[in-house]
Design an enzyme around this catalytic site. Structure first.
Site, mmCIF file in Angstrom:
data_model
loop_
_atom_site.group_PDB
_atom_site.id
_atom_site.type_symbol
_atom_site.label_atom_id
_atom_site.label_comp_id
_atom_site.label_asym_id
_atom_site.label_seq_id
_atom_site.Cartn_x
_atom_site.Cartn_y
_atom_site.Cartn_z
ATOM 1 N N TYR A 101 10.220 4.515 3.554
ATOM 2 C CA TYR A 101 9.180 3.825 3.378
ATOM 3 C C TYR A 101 7.956 4.336 3.175
ATOM 4 C CZ TYR A 101 5.660 0.508 5.003
ATOM 5 O OH TYR A 101 4.510 -0.084 5.234
ATOM 6 N N GLU A 189 2.353 -0.720 -0.958
ATOM 7 C CA GLU A 189 3.738 -0.491 -0.116
ATOM 8 C C GLU A 189 4.894 -0.279 -1.181
ATOM 9 O OE1 GLU A 189 4.596 -2.623 3.809
ATOM 10 O OE2 GLU A 189 5.513 -3.644 2.038
#
Ligand code: GDP
Ligand code: MN
Length: 380
Positions: A101, A189
Site C-alpha cells: 500500500y 493512493e
C-alpha cells in the site's frame, strides 16, 4: 474532484508510474475487442468512484473471449454501493507475489505532506491501521524540502518491503510524490502496489483526488470534468459563480461569508433541522447574485424552506432585498423564504420587502428566530 481508476492510471502515466496496459470499454463487445488486442488473461474492472470493488464482484479475471463476455455482462450495470457501473477498464492480468500500500495526502494540522507505506496492502488501509498499526510506515514530508530518492530508500526499508522490490518501489514513490505535488492532488493512493513473481513493481489500482483550487493551472483536467459525476446542483451553482456545497437536508441556506454560512448550518441543526446545502454568496453580493442563489436552491426538490441569513457588512441588505424580489419575479420559488436581515442598510432592505411579505416570504428579527421558523416550515 475524484478520478476514476482508469483516469488515475492515465494521470500516473504522465509521471512515469508503471501500471498494467489496458483500455476502457462501455459495452460487452468493446470489452472483448480490448481483450483481444491486449491478449489473455485480462482483468475486467468496474469503473465507479468507490472502493471495495473487488469484494463487490466488480473485479474479475477472464482467460478467453467467452469469459470476458460473461463477466462484462455481469459487471456492466452492477450496483456497487449505490454506484451503477457504466464503464469497464480492461487490462492485462498481473501475477501477484506481494500486495503493498502507498499513498500521499495532506497533513493539514502539521502543514506537511503525509506518506503512508505498508507491506500489507490489498486490504483497506483503515483495517490495517486498526488491527496492525505498526505495519504502516508514516512519513512526514516538508513540502519545501520534498521527497528525494534517498528519503524514499530509507522509507521502503522502514516499511519492510521485500528486498527485491525496494529500489523500484523507491523510484516509484518519488514519481508518485511528483504526481501528488506537481499534479496538484489532495490524495494519490495505490492499493495494491504489487510485486510480481518476476520482480516487477507496479500500481494495480489508482485512487486520485485532484485539488480543485489548482484547476486554473490544469486546462487538461477538462477531460476529467467531462465524465465527472458531480451533483447537478453544484454544476448549476458553479456556472453562476457561487460557492455551493450540496447536502442532504430540507432547509436551503443562503448566507454571506463562509463563517456565517457555517454558523447558519449549526443553528439550523441546533433547532432540529437539517441543511440542504451550504451557500456563501460572498462579500459585496448584489441583487443578481442573490437571485442566482435563490434559483439554485429552488432547483433542489428536497428543499422545503429557504433560510436567508444575511449580516450586511460590505454586502448591503437593500441589495439583497432587491435580489430576493428580482428572483421572485424571474422564477416561481417552490418553498417559503424566511429572511433574517441585519447590518448595513438593514432598515432600507426591510422597507423594500415590507409590501411583499406574506406566508411564503417572512422576516424574523434574529438568526435563532429565523432558524426556528424555517425548520418548522420545513418539517410541516
Ligand atoms: P478495489 O477493490 O476497488 O480496491 O479494486 P482493486 O483494483 O484494488 O482490485 C481488488 C483486488 O483484485 C486486488 O487487491 C487484487 O487482489 C485483485 N486484482 C486486481 N487486478 C488483478 C490482476 O491483474 N491479477 C490478479 N491476480 N488479481 C488482481
Ligand atoms: Mn484497490
Amino acid at each position: 474532484m475524484d478520478l476514476f481508476e482508469y483516469q488515475g492510471k492515465q494521470y500516473f502515466g504522465r509521471f512515469d508510474i508503471p501500471t498494467p496496459a489496458g483500455d476502457i470499454a462501455d459495452t460487452v463487445e468493446q470489452a472483448v475487442a480490448v481483450a483481444e488486442r491486449i491478449g489473455y488473461p485480462v482483468v475486467l474492472k468496474a469503473q465507479v468512484k468507490v472502493g471495495g470493488r473487488g469484494k463487490a464482484g466488480g473485479v474479475k479475471l477472464a482467460a478467453n473471449a467467452d469469459e470476458v463476455r460473461e463477466h462484462a455482462d455481469f459487471i456492466l450495470g452492477l450496483d456497487i454501493k449505490g454506484h451503477i457501473v457504466g464503464r469497464l477498464w480492461v487490462e492485462e492480468a498481473s501475477s501477484i507475489a506481494k500486495e503493498y500500500y502507498a499513498s500521499f495526502t495532506l497533513d493539514r494540522p502539521n502543514k506537511m505532506h503525509l506518506g503512508m507505506l505498508s507491506a500489507q496492502g490489498g486490504v483497506e488501509i483503515e483495517v490495517v491501521a486498526e488491527e496492525n498499526p505498526d505495519a504502516i510506515a508514516f512519513l512526514s514530508i516538508d513540502p519545501v524540502k520534498g521527497l528525494d530518492l534517498e528519503d524514499a530508500r530509507r522509507w521502503v526499508a522502514q516499511a519492510n518491503l521485500d528486498e527485491v522490490a525496494r529500489e523500484q518501489a523507491a523510484t516509484l514513490l518519488v514519481a508518485l510524490y511528483r504526481c501528488y505535488t506537481e499534479g496538484d492532488c489532495d490524495l494519490a493512493e495505490i492499493n495494491p502496489l504489487i510485486l510480481t513473481p518476476d520482480n516487477v513493481v507496479k500500481a494495480l489500482d489508482a485512487k486520485v483526488t485532484l485539488d480543485e483550487n489548482a484547476s486554473f493551472r490544469h486546462p487538461e483536467w477538462d477531460e476529467f470534468r467531462a465524465t465527472d459525476t458531480i451533483d447537478p446542483r453544484e454544476i448549476m451553482a458553479r456556472e453562476k459563480g457561487l460557492t455551493y456545497i450540496g447536502l442532504d437536508g430540507t432547509v436551503g441556506i443562503i448566507s454571506n461569508g463562509a463563517g456565517l454560512a457555517m454558523a447558519t448550518l449549526d443553528v439550523v441543526n441546533q433547532v432540529g433541522g437539517s441543511a440542504a446545502n451550504f451557500l456563501d454568496i460572498g462579500g459585496g453580493a448584489n441583487a443578481d447574485v442573490m437571485a442566482a442563489a435563490l434559483e439554485v436552491i429552488n432547483a433542489d426538490p428536497k428543499v422545503k424552506a429557504i433560510f436567508v441569513n444575511i449580516f450586511g457588512g460590505i454586502t448591503r441588505v437593500d441589495e439583497v432585498a432587491k435580489g430576493v424580489l428580482e428572483a421572485l419575479s424571474r422564477v416561481t420559488i417552490n418553498a417559503p423564504i424566511v429572511l433574517r436581515l441585519d447590518g448595513t442598510n438593514a432598515v432600507e432592505g426591510r422597507a423594500i420587502l415590507a409590501a411583499h411579505l406574506n406566508d411564503s416570504l417572512i422576516t424574523e428579527p434574529t438568526m435563532l428566530d429565523a432558524a426556528r421558523r424555517a425548520v418548522s416550515l420545513a418539517n410541516a
